[in-house]
Design an enzyme around this catalytic site. Structure first.
Site, PDB file in Angstrom:
ATOM      1  N   ASP A  10       0.881  -1.168   0.000  1.00  0.00           N
ATOM      2  CA  ASP A  10       0.000   0.000   0.000  1.00  0.00           C
ATOM      3  C   ASP A  10       0.920   1.219   0.000  1.00  0.00           C
ATOM      4  O   ASP A  10       1.545   1.521   1.013  1.00  0.00           O
ATOM      5  CB  ASP A  10      -0.897  -0.002   1.250  1.00  0.00           C
ATOM      6  CG  ASP A  10      -1.648   1.325   1.437  1.00  0.00           C
ATOM      7  OD1 ASP A  10      -1.627   2.173   0.518  1.00  0.00           O
ATOM      8  OD2 ASP A  10      -2.250   1.502   2.522  1.00  0.00           O
ATOM      9  N   LYS A  70       2.537  11.366  -3.468  1.00  0.00           N
ATOM     10  CA  LYS A  70       1.521  10.661  -4.250  1.00  0.00           C
ATOM     11  C   LYS A  70       0.574  11.642  -4.942  1.00  0.00           C
ATOM     12  O   LYS A  70      -0.022  11.322  -5.978  1.00  0.00           O
ATOM     13  CB  LYS A  70       0.737   9.735  -3.305  1.00  0.00           C
ATOM     14  CG  LYS A  70      -0.202   8.766  -3.974  1.00  0.00           C
ATOM     15  CD  LYS A  70      -0.779   7.828  -2.926  1.00  0.00           C
ATOM     16  CE  LYS A  70      -1.788   6.862  -3.498  1.00  0.00           C
ATOM     17  NZ  LYS A  70      -2.293   5.950  -2.445  1.00  0.00           N
ATOM     18  N   GLU A 154      -7.253   0.563  -4.845  1.00  0.00           N
ATOM     19  CA  GLU A 154      -7.328   0.512  -3.380  1.00  0.00           C
ATOM     20  C   GLU A 154      -8.656  -0.032  -2.856  1.00  0.00           C
ATOM     21  O   GLU A 154      -8.654  -0.889  -1.971  1.00  0.00           O
ATOM     22  CB  GLU A 154      -7.022   1.896  -2.783  1.00  0.00           C
ATOM     23  CG  GLU A 154      -5.549   2.235  -2.951  1.00  0.00           C
ATOM     24  CD  GLU A 154      -5.209   3.691  -2.654  1.00  0.00           C
ATOM     25  OE1 GLU A 154      -6.110   4.443  -2.215  1.00  0.00           O
ATOM     26  OE2 GLU A 154      -4.050   4.068  -2.882  1.00  0.00           O
ATOM     27  N   ASP A 177     -13.065   5.635   2.413  1.00  0.00           N
ATOM     28  CA  ASP A 177     -11.641   5.707   2.752  1.00  0.00           C
ATOM     29  C   ASP A 177     -11.251   7.138   3.121  1.00  0.00           C
ATOM     30  O   ASP A 177     -11.128   8.004   2.261  1.00  0.00           O
ATOM     31  CB  ASP A 177     -10.824   5.206   1.541  1.00  0.00           C
ATOM     32  CG  ASP A 177      -9.311   5.235   1.789  1.00  0.00           C
ATOM     33  OD1 ASP A 177      -8.867   5.780   2.821  1.00  0.00           O
ATOM     34  OD2 ASP A 177      -8.572   4.704   0.929  1.00  0.00           O
TER      35      ASP A 177
HETATM   36  P1  ADP Z   1      -3.085   7.478   3.817  1.00  0.00           P
HETATM   37  O1  ADP Z   1      -4.059   6.579   3.132  1.00  0.00           O
HETATM   38  O2  ADP Z   1      -3.292   8.898   3.466  1.00  0.00           O
HETATM   39  O3  ADP Z   1      -1.679   7.040   3.652  1.00  0.00           O
HETATM   40  P2  ADP Z   1      -3.757   6.425   6.478  1.00  0.00           P
HETATM   41  O4  ADP Z   1      -4.828   5.518   6.108  1.00  0.00           O
HETATM   42  O5  ADP Z   1      -2.509   5.832   7.028  1.00  0.00           O
HETATM   43  O6  ADP Z   1      -3.404   7.475   5.367  1.00  0.00           O
HETATM   44  O7  ADP Z   1      -4.354   7.462   7.551  1.00  0.00           O
HETATM   45  C1  ADP Z   1      -3.557   8.440   8.146  1.00  0.00           C
HETATM   46  C2  ADP Z   1      -4.462   9.366   8.910  1.00  0.00           C
HETATM   47  O8  ADP Z   1      -5.163   8.619   9.900  1.00  0.00           O
HETATM   48  C3  ADP Z   1      -3.703  10.445   9.658  1.00  0.00           C
HETATM   49  O9  ADP Z   1      -4.386  11.662   9.504  1.00  0.00           O
HETATM   50  C4  ADP Z   1      -3.782   9.989  11.089  1.00  0.00           C
HETATM   51  O10 ADP Z   1      -3.745  11.073  11.999  1.00  0.00           O
HETATM   52  C5  ADP Z   1      -5.120   9.309  11.123  1.00  0.00           C
HETATM   53  N1  ADP Z   1      -5.245   8.365  12.231  1.00  0.00           N
HETATM   54  C6  ADP Z   1      -4.482   7.279  12.482  1.00  0.00           C
HETATM   55  N2  ADP Z   1      -4.874   6.670  13.598  1.00  0.00           N
HETATM   56  C7  ADP Z   1      -5.931   7.384  14.077  1.00  0.00           C
HETATM   57  C8  ADP Z   1      -6.785   7.270  15.222  1.00  0.00           C
HETATM   58  N3  ADP Z   1      -6.614   6.279  16.102  1.00  0.00           N
HETATM   59  N4  ADP Z   1      -7.775   8.184  15.382  1.00  0.00           N
HETATM   60  C9  ADP Z   1      -7.951   9.174  14.487  1.00  0.00           C
HETATM   61  N5  ADP Z   1      -7.179   9.336  13.402  1.00  0.00           N
HETATM   62  C10 ADP Z   1      -6.177   8.460  13.202  1.00  0.00           C
HETATM   63 MG    MG Z   2      -4.736   5.205   2.169  1.00  0.00          MG
END
Ligand code: ADP
Ligand code: MG
Length: 575
Positions: A10, A70, A154, A177
């Site tokens: 991912d 990205k 995705e 998402d």
């Molecule tokens: P991406 O798809 O953009 O790479 P992710 O799916 O890894 O991102 O999500 C990252 C986001 O999720 C960040 O904004 C992070 O602060 C938020 N996040 C991660 N864990 C939590 C949580 N427990 N509660 C709220 N937000 C969260």
């Molecule tokens: Mg993502």
């Protein structure tokens, strides 16, 4: 498995993850610090740093730290309205090269964890990525030394991770998402065993980062600090994450409650509503048509987001997977399927234990044997064991034991039929087990063509491994006793039918057979009775004695028939 594994990757805007199928199970791989998630950040300082290390020195060197690349990959200059705090031209690198650094890091994490070289991968991209963006992602993989076996959407990966590949034809799924910087909503439909993306919508400028900034402002105001202070910004994200589990969290001297956060988050979250409605309308579906709503992206860990999604779609979202790992897990599953290492898991779609019904005498009659691949269909015809019976109770059983009482009862149906002599009823019982493990039992009385049906959900396939193991162990342990009980029961049923018939024959033929013949038959019958009455349940002895009695009465049977024939002829005046 010695062949080289294929990685599932991912490559996220904020975070990236890598996984592999190990011994039939998809797992995500951790780096040397035990982290399974690598920030998608590369810093071009004196030394090149990737991941958490790059983020750590971002405050010192913001212009040389590349994040969210990205957003730029596969786009021509000016195509994105997003303005980063760095200038790639100045740094002398392209988005493909930056992405390749992240992929190299993921490859290294995998090689360290697996203790072997890897060179093949499945990489995910947003469903809305165009050909140029997909080709650029593939190029980044190649630059990192990876053969990209597949570029996977995705939402499709997420649906795989949630196990939705078992959905039936035309079932529909919404994938919501909400990540760090982007929001995507997709509607998928299962067609001929693969997911079709019906529609996708979203906002490339909407994610958890926005909420961090809004919360940082709130905190800075209360504490009289500058809002774009990186310490406040990072503190805000940490407070936000803690509030997904706790009712309150503090930063410095300030206590922030979940209610405070939700007040700030409401309008931000409301912005996803229109996109969801748009995607549904583009896909030509209503919320009620959706079979599942699944959550993806770290931001969906927030209770408010889950509540909002439930209200918007009128359905509790499926939260069975870690939302921030679902896409990587799905990519890994796809990689496992491509490399053939998941075949074993797919084969697990078999009946863990035999399915059958109880028959006369309390025996287990297997209809679908254990380890049959599903879907499966099988049936048998049964009859009434007793005259004038007007219904048959069918107990549906699961297990490997010979006696019904030692197996588990899944359900029962009562099948009515017109009363008649023993053996006159004809009831067909059919078991059909569909791909979801739902067992449908159909019992049909062939005389009247009336059907009785019963649906048993889940239990037919979903049995805890320990219970299956225990059942099989017991069936082996008791195999000898069980088999003896079955033979005993079958011989007993036969003996109990034979004895009264023999008594009746002797009474009828009394005068026309010799004393010695009568004596012999009586002795055999006594022997059978004696074994039947003993507590030993000696199946072999009973079977042998019953057989001898049967043989000894052959002449009686012939004589009975002859006599009946003579009587009939005499009645009609023929002799
Ligand atoms: P991406 O798809 O953009 O790479 P992710 O799916 O890894 O991102 O999500 C990252 C986001 O999720 C960040 O904004 C992070 O602060 C938020 N996040 C991660 N864990 C939590 C949580 N427990 N509660 C709220 N937000 C969260
Ligand atoms: Mg993502």
């Amino acid at each position: 498995m010695n062949s080289e594994p294929i990685l599932g990757i991912d490559l996220g805007t904020t975070n990236s993850l890598v996984g592999v199928v190990d011994s039939g199970f998809p797992i995500l791989l951790a780096d040397e610090n035990g982290d399974r998630s690598t920030p998608s950040a590369v810093s071009y300082g004196d030394t090149l740093l990737v991941g958490a290390a790059a983020l750590r020195q971002r405050a010192l060197n913001p212009a040389r730290t590349v994040t969210s690349v990205k957003r730029l990959i596969g786009r021509r200059g000016g195509e994105s309205d997003w303005k980063p705090r760095y200038d790639l031209k100045e740094l002398g690198v392209t988005p493909v090269e930056v992405s390749a650094e992240i992929l190299k890091r993921l490859k290294a994490i995998a090689e360290r964890a697996l203790e072997q070289k890897v060179s093949r991968a499945v990489i995910t991209v947003p469903a809305f990525f165009n050909d140029a963006q997909r080709a650029a992602t593939k190029k980044a993989g190649e630059l990192a030394g990876l053969t990209v076996e597949r570029i996977l959407s995705e939402p499709t990966a997420a649906a795989l991770a949630y196990g939705l590949d078992k959905l039936t034809e035309h079932q529909k799924v919404a994938v919501y998402d909400l990540g760090g910087g982007t929001f995507d909503i997709s509607v998928l439909e299962m067609r001929e065993g693969v997911f079709q993306v019906l529609a996708t919508a979203g906002d490339t400028q909407l994610g958890g980062d926005d909420l961090d900034r809004a919360l940082a402002e709130f905190i800075a105001q209360r504490l009289n600090l500058p809002p774009n202070d990186i310490r406040v910004l990072e503190g805000a994200e940490s407070v936000k994450k803690r509030l997904s589990n706790d009712e309150s969290a503090s930063f410095d001297t300030l206590t922030i409650t979940r209610a405070d956060l939700e007040k700030i988050a409401r309008p931000w979250l409301e912005r996803t509503r229109a996109h969801c409605l748009r995607a549904m309308s583009d896909a030509g579906v209503k919320a009620a048509d959706l079979d599942e709503v699944i959550l993806v992206g770290g931001s969906t860990r927030m209770p408010l987001v889950r509540q909002f999604v439930a209200e918007l779609f009128g359905k509790e979202p499926n939260t069975s997977q870690n939302p921030d790992e679902a896409i990587a897990l799905g990519a890994t599953i796809q990689a496992g399927i491509l490399s053939g290492s998941l075949r074993q898991v797919l084969l697990l779609d078999v009946t863990p234990l035999s399915l059958g019904i109880e028959t006369f005498g309390g025996l287990m009659n297997i209809i679908i044997p254990r380890n049959t691949t599903i879907p499966a269909k099988a049936g048998e015809m049964f009859t009434n064991a007793v005259a004038n019976q007007d219904a048959m109770l069918i107990r549906i059983l699961q297990g490997e034991r010979e006696l019904a009482k030692d197996n588990w009862e899944l359900g029962r149906v009562d099948v009515p039929f017109p009363p008649g002599p023993k053996g006159s009823a004809r009831v067909g019982v059919q078991f059909s087990l569909d791909a979801d493990g739902i067992l449908n039992v159909l019992a049909r009385d062939t005389a009247t063509n009336t059907d009785t049906t019963l649906e048993i959900r889940g239990t037919a396939i979903d049995v805890a491994d320990e219970r299956v193991e225990q059942m099989i162990a017991e069936s082996v342990e008791f195999a000898f006793d069980d088999m003896n009980e079955r033979i005993w029961t079958e011989a007993r049923i036969k003996a109990e039918e034979l004895l009264p018939a023999v008594d009746a024959a002797l009474a009828q033929l009394g005068d026309s057979i010799s004393e010695s013949e009568t004596q012999e038959v009586r002795e055999h019958a006594a022997k059978v009775r004696q074994i039947l009455d003993s507590a030993d349940h000696d199946a072999r002895a009973l079977k042998a004695a019953t057989q001898q009695l049967d043989d000894a009465t052959q002449t009686l049977a012939v004589m009975l028939i002859d006599r009946a024939m003579e009587e009939s002829l005499a009645r009609r005046g023929l002799v």
